[in-house]
Write a protein that holds these residues in place. Structure first.
Motif, PDB file in Angstrom:
ATOM      1  N   GLY A  14     -29.322 -12.051  -5.954  1.00  0.00           N
ATOM      2  CA  GLY A  14     -29.025 -13.134  -6.883  1.00  0.00           C
ATOM      3  C   GLY A  14     -28.417 -12.627  -8.171  1.00  0.00           C
ATOM      4  N   PHE A  15     -28.959 -11.534  -8.688  1.00  0.00           N
ATOM      5  CA  PHE A  15     -28.442 -10.949  -9.932  1.00  0.00           C
ATOM      6  C   PHE A  15     -27.005 -10.475  -9.753  1.00  0.00           C
ATOM      7  N   TYR A  16     -26.758  -9.679  -8.704  1.00  0.00           N
ATOM      8  CA  TYR A  16     -25.419  -9.130  -8.508  1.00  0.00           C
ATOM      9  C   TYR A  16     -24.426 -10.151  -7.996  1.00  0.00           C
ATOM     10  N   GLY A  17     -24.911 -11.287  -7.493  1.00  0.00           N
ATOM     11  CA  GLY A  17     -24.017 -12.345  -7.059  1.00  0.00           C
ATOM     12  C   GLY A  17     -23.432 -13.137  -8.205  1.00  0.00           C
ATOM     13  N   GLN A  18     -23.885 -12.885  -9.431  1.00  0.00           N
ATOM     14  CA  GLN A  18     -23.436 -13.645 -10.592  1.00  0.00           C
ATOM     15  C   GLN A  18     -22.149 -13.121 -11.225  1.00  0.00           C
ATOM     16  N   TYR A  19     -21.714 -11.931 -10.855  1.00  0.00           N
ATOM     17  CA  TYR A  19     -20.487 -11.407 -11.466  1.00  0.00           C
ATOM     18  C   TYR A  19     -19.737 -10.503 -10.509  1.00  0.00           C
ATOM     19  N   ASP A  20     -18.558 -10.100 -10.896  1.00  0.00           N
ATOM     20  CA  ASP A  20     -17.647  -9.318 -10.056  1.00  0.00           C
ATOM     21  C   ASP A  20     -17.962  -7.829 -10.172  1.00  0.00           C
ATOM     22  N   GLU A  21     -18.840  -7.341  -9.331  1.00  0.00           N
ATOM     23  CA  GLU A  21     -19.208  -5.918  -9.345  1.00  0.00           C
ATOM     24  C   GLU A  21     -18.016  -5.036  -9.013  1.00  0.00           C
ATOM     25  N   ASP A  22     -17.132  -5.512  -8.136  1.00  0.00           N
ATOM     26  CA  ASP A  22     -15.997  -4.688  -7.722  1.00  0.00           C
ATOM     27  C   ASP A  22     -15.062  -4.370  -8.882  1.00  0.00           C
ATOM     28  N   GLY A  23     -14.935  -5.270  -9.842  1.00  0.00           N
ATOM     29  CA  GLY A  23     -14.025  -5.036 -10.961  1.00  0.00           C
ATOM     30  C   GLY A  23     -14.703  -4.560 -12.234  1.00  0.00           C
ATOM     31  N   ARG A  24     -16.024  -4.366 -12.167  1.00  0.00           N
ATOM     32  CA  ARG A  24     -16.807  -4.051 -13.373  1.00  0.00           C
ATOM     33  C   ARG A  24     -16.318  -2.800 -14.089  1.00  0.00           C
ATOM     34  N   THR A  25     -15.963  -1.759 -13.375  1.00  0.00           N
ATOM     35  CA  THR A  25     -15.549  -0.510 -14.029  1.00  0.00           C
ATOM     36  C   THR A  25     -14.044  -0.456 -14.273  1.00  0.00           C
ATOM     37  N   ILE A  26     -13.364  -1.558 -14.038  1.00  0.00           N
ATOM     38  CA  ILE A  26     -11.911  -1.600 -14.245  1.00  0.00           C
ATOM     39  C   ILE A  26     -11.546  -2.561 -15.373  1.00  0.00           C
ATOM     40  N   ARG A  27     -12.232  -3.713 -15.425  1.00  0.00           N
ATOM     41  CA  ARG A  27     -11.866  -4.814 -16.329  1.00  0.00           C
ATOM     42  C   ARG A  27     -11.932  -4.494 -17.809  1.00  0.00           C
ATOM     43  N   SER A  28     -12.963  -3.809 -18.222  1.00  0.00           N
ATOM     44  CA  SER A  28     -13.164  -3.614 -19.664  1.00  0.00           C
ATOM     45  C   SER A  28     -13.088  -2.140 -20.042  1.00  0.00           C
ATOM     46  N   ARG A  29     -12.883  -1.890 -21.309  1.00  0.00           N
ATOM     47  CA  ARG A  29     -12.895  -0.508 -21.809  1.00  0.00           C
ATOM     48  C   ARG A  29     -14.262   0.125 -21.579  1.00  0.00           C
ATOM     49  N   HIS A  30     -15.323  -0.669 -21.750  1.00  0.00           N
ATOM     50  CA  HIS A  30     -16.677  -0.173 -21.523  1.00  0.00           C
ATOM     51  C   HIS A  30     -16.828   0.305 -20.078  1.00  0.00           C
ATOM     52  N   GLY A  31     -16.359  -0.495 -19.125  1.00  0.00           N
ATOM     53  CA  GLY A  31     -16.435  -0.131 -17.715  1.00  0.00           C
ATOM     54  C   GLY A  31     -15.589   1.090 -17.386  1.00  0.00           C
ATOM     55  N   GLN A  32     -14.408   1.157 -17.976  1.00  0.00           N
ATOM     56  CA  GLN A  32     -13.537   2.312 -17.754  1.00  0.00           C
ATOM     57  C   GLN A  32     -14.162   3.581 -18.315  1.00  0.00           C
ATOM     58  N   LEU A  33     -14.775   3.470 -19.491  1.00  0.00           N
ATOM     59  CA  LEU A  33     -15.455   4.618 -20.097  1.00  0.00           C
ATOM     60  C   LEU A  33     -16.635   5.062 -19.239  1.00  0.00           C
ATOM     61  N   GLU A  34     -17.401   4.087 -18.738  1.00  0.00           N
ATOM     62  CA  GLU A  34     -18.525   4.412 -17.846  1.00  0.00           C
ATOM     63  C   GLU A  34     -18.027   5.184 -16.627  1.00  0.00           C
ATOM     64  N   TYR A  35     -16.961   4.700 -16.002  1.00  0.00           N
ATOM     65  CA  TYR A  35     -16.425   5.344 -14.801  1.00  0.00           C
ATOM     66  C   TYR A  35     -15.962   6.778 -15.099  1.00  0.00           C
ATOM     67  N   CYS A  36     -15.200   6.942 -16.147  1.00  0.00           N
ATOM     68  CA  CYS A  36     -14.683   8.271 -16.498  1.00  0.00           C
ATOM     69  C   CYS A  36     -15.816   9.241 -16.840  1.00  0.00           C
ATOM     70  N   THR A  37     -16.796   8.771 -17.596  1.00  0.00           N
ATOM     71  CA  THR A  37     -17.926   9.615 -17.985  1.00  0.00           C
ATOM     72  C   THR A  37     -18.752  10.012 -16.760  1.00  0.00           C
ATOM     73  N   THR A  38     -19.047   9.044 -15.918  1.00  0.00           N
ATOM     74  CA  THR A  38     -19.832   9.326 -14.715  1.00  0.00           C
ATOM     75  C   THR A  38     -19.100  10.306 -13.807  1.00  0.00           C
ATOM     76  N   MET A  39     -17.814  10.090 -13.597  1.00  0.00           N
ATOM     77  CA  MET A  39     -17.046  10.998 -12.735  1.00  0.00           C
ATOM     78  C   MET A  39     -16.979  12.399 -13.344  1.00  0.00           C
ATOM     79  N   ALA A  40     -16.887  12.501 -14.655  1.00  0.00           N
ATOM     80  CA  ALA A  40     -16.868  13.818 -15.302  1.00  0.00           C
ATOM     81  C   ALA A  40     -18.172  14.570 -15.033  1.00  0.00           C
TER      82      ALA A  40
END
Length: 93
Positions: free
Chosen positions: A10-36
């Motif tokens: 129910g929680f994850y059905g409320q938003y677009d998880e697939d685009g979460r790390t692409i849509r915003s600067r926060h998500g992009q920063l999370e992705y880059c930091t995690t991958m690093a």
């Protein structure tokens, strides 16, 4: 009474998880930091287990780099997207 799976789905059905790390600067920063951090400790010969893989953003990227990745996801809608996004890569489901 709801089960844990129902609550999580129910929680994850409320938003677009697939685009979460692409849509915003926060998500992009999370992705880059995690991958690093992953690249700091993992090599192409690493075996990766991602529990709570969501739609596979990290798992798919790491598999494309040649790592042996196992992704586990509880939410059916995320799992469907993960399977769709990894077509041709999946050795077993």
């Amino acid at each position: 009474m709801s089960t844990r799976k129902e609550i999580v789905s129910g929680f994850y059905g409320q938003y677009d998880e697939d685009g979460r790390t692409i849509r915003s600067r926060h998500g992009q920063l999370e992705y880059c930091t995690t991958m690093a951090y992953i690249h700091r400790y993992a090599t192409k010969q690493s075996k990766i287990l991602e529990v709570g893989a969501g739609t596979g953003r990290y798992s798919i990227a790491l598999a494309r780099e040649g790592m042996d990745v196992t992704a586990v996801e509880l939410v059916n809608s995320n799992l469907k997207i993960l399977k769709d996004n990894s077509k041709g890569m999946v050795s077993s489901v």
